[in-house]
Write a protein that holds these residues in place. Sequence first.
Motif, PDB file in Angstrom:
ATOM      1  N   ALA A  57       0.840  -1.203  -0.041  1.00  0.00           N
ATOM      2  CA  ALA A  57       0.033  -0.169   0.046  1.00  0.00           C
ATOM      3  C   ALA A  57       0.952   1.490  -0.045  1.00  0.00           C
ATOM      4  CB  ALA A  57      -0.845  -0.031   1.345  1.00  0.00           C
ATOM      5  N   TYR A  58       2.014   1.135   0.634  1.00  0.00           N
ATOM      6  CA  TYR A  58       2.841   2.418   0.871  1.00  0.00           C
ATOM      7  C   TYR A  58       3.500   2.621  -0.720  1.00  0.00           C
ATOM      8  CZ  TYR A  58       6.440   5.667   2.712  1.00  0.00           C
ATOM      9  OH  TYR A  58       7.151   6.722   3.027  1.00  0.00           O
ATOM     10  N   THR A  59       3.928   1.560  -1.300  1.00  0.00           N
ATOM     11  CA  THR A  59       4.369   1.563  -2.605  1.00  0.00           C
ATOM     12  C   THR A  59       3.468   2.062  -3.495  1.00  0.00           C
ATOM     13  OG1 THR A  59       5.766  -0.220  -2.173  1.00  0.00           O
ATOM     14  CG2 THR A  59       5.598   0.609  -4.414  1.00  0.00           C
ATOM     15  N   ALA A  60       1.889   1.740  -3.495  1.00  0.00           N
ATOM     16  CA  ALA A  60       1.149   2.215  -4.519  1.00  0.00           C
ATOM     17  C   ALA A  60       0.963   3.810  -4.215  1.00  0.00           C
ATOM     18  CB  ALA A  60      -0.176   1.369  -4.192  1.00  0.00           C
ATOM     19  N   ASN A  61       1.013   4.031  -2.885  1.00  0.00           N
ATOM     20  CA  ASN A  61       0.682   5.561  -2.742  1.00  0.00           C
ATOM     21  C   ASN A  61       1.736   6.277  -3.329  1.00  0.00           C
ATOM     22  OD1 ASN A  61      -1.787   6.236  -0.917  1.00  0.00           O
ATOM     23  ND2 ASN A  61      -0.950   4.431  -0.019  1.00  0.00           N
ATOM     24  N   THR A  62       2.999   5.805  -3.055  1.00  0.00           N
ATOM     25  CA  THR A  62       4.169   6.635  -3.810  1.00  0.00           C
ATOM     26  C   THR A  62       4.023   6.694  -5.299  1.00  0.00           C
ATOM     27  OG1 THR A  62       5.643   4.609  -3.977  1.00  0.00           O
ATOM     28  CG2 THR A  62       5.667   6.066  -1.851  1.00  0.00           C
ATOM     29  N   LYS A  63       3.340   5.818  -5.898  1.00  0.00           N
ATOM     30  CA  LYS A  63       3.087   5.688  -7.346  1.00  0.00           C
ATOM     31  C   LYS A  63       2.349   6.699  -7.640  1.00  0.00           C
ATOM     32  CE  LYS A  63       3.760   3.985 -11.411  1.00  0.00           C
ATOM     33  NZ  LYS A  63       4.974   4.003 -12.115  1.00  0.00           N
ATOM     34  N   VAL A  64       1.232   6.961  -6.862  1.00  0.00           N
ATOM     35  CA  VAL A  64       0.211   7.941  -7.162  1.00  0.00           C
ATOM     36  C   VAL A  64       0.763   9.381  -7.037  1.00  0.00           C
ATOM     37  CG1 VAL A  64      -2.079   8.831  -6.104  1.00  0.00           C
ATOM     38  CG2 VAL A  64      -1.710   6.413  -6.313  1.00  0.00           C
ATOM     39  N   VAL A  65       1.808   9.446  -6.051  1.00  0.00           N
ATOM     40  CA  VAL A  65       2.250  10.789  -5.792  1.00  0.00           C
ATOM     41  C   VAL A  65       3.157  11.071  -7.079  1.00  0.00           C
ATOM     42  CG1 VAL A  65       3.996  12.128  -4.421  1.00  0.00           C
ATOM     43  CG2 VAL A  65       2.254  10.629  -3.479  1.00  0.00           C
ATOM     44  N   THR A  66       3.914  10.043  -7.539  1.00  0.00           N
ATOM     45  CA  THR A  66       4.571  10.307  -8.579  1.00  0.00           C
ATOM     46  C   THR A  66       3.973  10.600 -10.168  1.00  0.00           C
ATOM     47  OG1 THR A  66       6.381   8.622  -7.943  1.00  0.00           O
ATOM     48  CG2 THR A  66       6.604   9.167 -10.141  1.00  0.00           C
ATOM     49  N   THR A  67       2.849   9.741 -10.262  1.00  0.00           N
ATOM     50  CA  THR A  67       1.960   9.889 -11.287  1.00  0.00           C
ATOM     51  C   THR A  67       1.402  11.217 -11.353  1.00  0.00           C
ATOM     52  OG1 THR A  67       1.509   7.603 -11.521  1.00  0.00           O
ATOM     53  CG2 THR A  67       0.089   8.948 -12.731  1.00  0.00           C
ATOM     54  N   SER A  68       0.793  11.744 -10.062  1.00  0.00           N
ATOM     55  CA  SER A  68       0.266  13.209  -9.881  1.00  0.00           C
ATOM     56  C   SER A  68       1.065  14.264 -10.469  1.00  0.00           C
ATOM     57  CB  SER A  68      -0.513  13.324  -8.751  1.00  0.00           C
ATOM     58  OG  SER A  68      -1.335  12.287  -8.317  1.00  0.00           O
ATOM     59  N   ASP A  69       2.382  14.024  -9.923  1.00  0.00           N
ATOM     60  CA  ASP A  69       3.438  14.989 -10.265  1.00  0.00           C
ATOM     61  C   ASP A  69       3.778  15.094 -11.848  1.00  0.00           C
ATOM     62  OD1 ASP A  69       5.488  16.532  -9.314  1.00  0.00           O
ATOM     63  OD2 ASP A  69       6.790  15.072 -10.235  1.00  0.00           O
ATOM     64  N   GLU A  70       3.721  14.092 -12.328  1.00  0.00           N
ATOM     65  CA  GLU A  70       3.925  13.970 -13.751  1.00  0.00           C
ATOM     66  C   GLU A  70       2.603  14.566 -14.585  1.00  0.00           C
ATOM     67  OE1 GLU A  70       4.556   9.781 -14.738  1.00  0.00           O
ATOM     68  OE2 GLU A  70       6.685   9.656 -13.946  1.00  0.00           O
ATOM     69  N   MET A  71       1.576  14.391 -13.965  1.00  0.00           N
ATOM     70  CA  MET A  71       0.473  15.139 -14.780  1.00  0.00           C
ATOM     71  C   MET A  71       0.417  16.439 -14.685  1.00  0.00           C
ATOM     72  SD  MET A  71      -2.538  12.057 -13.889  1.00  0.00           S
ATOM     73  CE  MET A  71      -3.667  12.886 -14.813  1.00  0.00           C
ATOM     74  N   LEU A  72       0.843  16.776 -13.332  1.00  0.00           N
ATOM     75  CA  LEU A  72       0.930  18.297 -13.229  1.00  0.00           C
ATOM     76  C   LEU A  72       2.066  18.933 -13.964  1.00  0.00           C
ATOM     77  CD1 LEU A  72       0.591  18.634  -9.432  1.00  0.00           C
ATOM     78  CD2 LEU A  72      -1.031  19.676 -10.920  1.00  0.00           C
ATOM     79  N   GLN A  73       3.052  18.319 -14.064  1.00  0.00           N
ATOM     80  CA  GLN A  73       3.935  18.735 -14.833  1.00  0.00           C
ATOM     81  C   GLN A  73       3.749  18.887 -16.522  1.00  0.00           C
ATOM     82  OE1 GLN A  73       7.173  19.803 -13.796  1.00  0.00           O
ATOM     83  NE2 GLN A  73       7.489  20.565 -15.870  1.00  0.00           N
ATOM     84  N   ASP A  74       2.776  17.851 -16.831  1.00  0.00           N
ATOM     85  CA  ASP A  74       2.309  17.861 -18.481  1.00  0.00           C
ATOM     86  C   ASP A  74       1.513  18.901 -18.444  1.00  0.00           C
ATOM     87  OD1 ASP A  74       4.105  15.522 -19.014  1.00  0.00           O
ATOM     88  OD2 ASP A  74       2.266  14.075 -18.698  1.00  0.00           O
ATOM     89  N   THR A  75       0.679  19.432 -17.444  1.00  0.00           N
ATOM     90  CA  THR A  75      -0.162  20.418 -17.377  1.00  0.00           C
ATOM     91  C   THR A  75       0.550  21.713 -17.590  1.00  0.00           C
ATOM     92  OG1 THR A  75      -1.979  19.354 -16.218  1.00  0.00           O
ATOM     93  CG2 THR A  75      -2.082  21.661 -16.245  1.00  0.00           C
ATOM     94  N   ILE A  76       1.626  21.942 -16.762  1.00  0.00           N
ATOM     95  CA  ILE A  76       2.350  22.919 -16.981  1.00  0.00           C
ATOM     96  C   ILE A  76       3.128  23.138 -18.231  1.00  0.00           C
ATOM     97  CG2 ILE A  76       4.319  24.214 -16.000  1.00  0.00           C
ATOM     98  CD1 ILE A  76       3.586  23.017 -13.110  1.00  0.00           C
ATOM     99  N   ASN A  77       3.339  22.396 -18.855  1.00  0.00           N
ATOM    100  CA  ASN A  77       4.228  22.178 -20.076  1.00  0.00           C
ATOM    101  C   ASN A  77       3.161  22.443 -21.382  1.00  0.00           C
ATOM    102  OD1 ASN A  77       6.541  21.708 -18.745  1.00  0.00           O
ATOM    103  ND2 ASN A  77       6.593  19.472 -19.144  1.00  0.00           N
ATOM    104  N   MET A  78       1.860  22.494 -20.939  1.00  0.00           N
ATOM    105  CA  MET A  78       0.996  22.846 -22.224  1.00  0.00           C
ATOM    106  C   MET A  78       1.117  24.008 -22.446  1.00  0.00           C
ATOM    107  SD  MET A  78      -2.664  20.850 -21.010  1.00  0.00           S
ATOM    108  CE  MET A  78      -3.547  21.790 -22.075  1.00  0.00           C
ATOM    109  N   ARG A  79       1.327  25.154 -21.848  1.00  0.00           N
ATOM    110  CA  ARG A  79       1.700  26.603 -22.238  1.00  0.00           C
ATOM    111  C   ARG A  79       2.846  26.565 -23.560  1.00  0.00           C
ATOM    112  NH1 ARG A  79       1.383  30.540 -17.636  1.00  0.00           N
ATOM    113  NH2 ARG A  79       1.547  31.949 -19.400  1.00  0.00           N
ATOM    114  N   ARG A  80       3.771  25.861 -23.350  1.00  0.00           N
ATOM    115  CA  ARG A  80       5.046  25.965 -24.228  1.00  0.00           C
ATOM    116  C   ARG A  80       4.641  25.718 -25.457  1.00  0.00           C
ATOM    117  NH1 ARG A  80       9.548  22.665 -20.529  1.00  0.00           N
ATOM    118  NH2 ARG A  80       9.196  24.000 -18.772  1.00  0.00           N
TER     119      ARG A  80
END
Length: 433
Positions: free
Chosen positions: A410-433
């Motif tokens: 469960a701890y590993t799965a939660n870290t995966k969610v954090v990593t995935t959410s961070d990547e999706m936020l980064q993709d959202t920020i990069n949309m302006r480029r």
Amino acid sequence: MSLFGSLTAAISGLTAQSRALGHISDNVANSQTVGYKRVDTNFVSYLTSSSASMHLPGATIARPSYTNSTQGTVEQSENSLALAISGQGFFAVAASTGTSNGQPVFDDRQFFTRAGDFGLDQDGYLVNGSGYYLKGWPADANGNPDRTDLAPIRVSQQVFNPVATTEIELGANLPSSIEDNASVSTQTELYDALGTLHTVNLTFTKNSNNDWTMSIDVPDAVTATAGTVDLRFGAAVSPTTTPGTLGDLANATGSIVLPPSANAGDLAAVTFEVDFGQGVQTVSLNLGAFGEAQGLTQYGAEFGIRNRNQNGVPLGSYSGLSIATNGDISVNYDNGQSRVVARIPLVAFNDPDALQRLDGQAFMRTPESGEARITDASSNGVGKLVISSVERSNVDIATEFTKLILAQRAYTANTKVVTTSDEMLQDTINMRR
């Protein structure tokens, strides 16, 4: 937005699983601790908003779930003072806050435990492996507990003072067929006030049918002969008694005193005085009952002794301690005597899982647990005492390792969610480029 919500939910999951891991590690570390109660984990979900059309991620927290009412395995111990409880009760114990004049000073607060690995310390207190002092009800001279006083149990290892003999019981048969003026004799014993053993000679001389004279002699007394008394059986008394049974005592001499009455069923006992240099000692010689075939009788041709008992006790030294299933603590002495010094009660709560945990497997009551109900063992639902046994931890290693694997995943799965959410936020920020 849901991306930030997912980050918050995942981070709370990491925190919750790390706390669950802490509970598991505590349980595994104490899997061999006597009386330890495991801590389970209860996950609670917090929602920010949830409806038929929309659900926003919330968070989760890990709360401890106590298992104080779940019993561990009761295991036999080589320690004769070890105790376990089969049931829901607790031992009342005290904690020391220091010493004064070489003796422990106790905390005024009440503590409770299931850890029953008790033993005697250097001061005679019963203390468990965690340093808590067992409390009990002190007993009076007759062994009756004082239920108004609950205090740490202290055992004195002083000597058992000698008890002078006050009563001798004799059960014997006098032969009815021997010749007149013939005698038979036996011996019994008594203790003086200093615990010294002395011999008492009893001589029975036949006068005629159903009539005997008993002589009491104590050779090492100041006055060797205590006196004589006539014994009359069956037809020798009026009204007659059953043949062979003692019907009357008469013609006492010396210090012998006759009983006040000789009616059928009355106690056939004479008293005599003896002095060994510590003053006069009065002893009752119990010969049974008038008109009944017990104690002293006259049948057949054989002289026989059925029983000889006396209630005196010599000086005794401490030889050990024993605990009964009702909680009575007895001090044993090498003279065969024992003395009840205290009784161990058990304590029950309405909700033992709500007790507050302390170190050393001890607990304190809380408003949620309810009042402490102190009662005798095997009564009022507190369970029974198991002697020479301890209660092991209620932790199951296999179950804890299963929980450990689940917490890790469960701890590993939660870290995966954090990593995935961070990547999706980064993709959202990069949309302006």
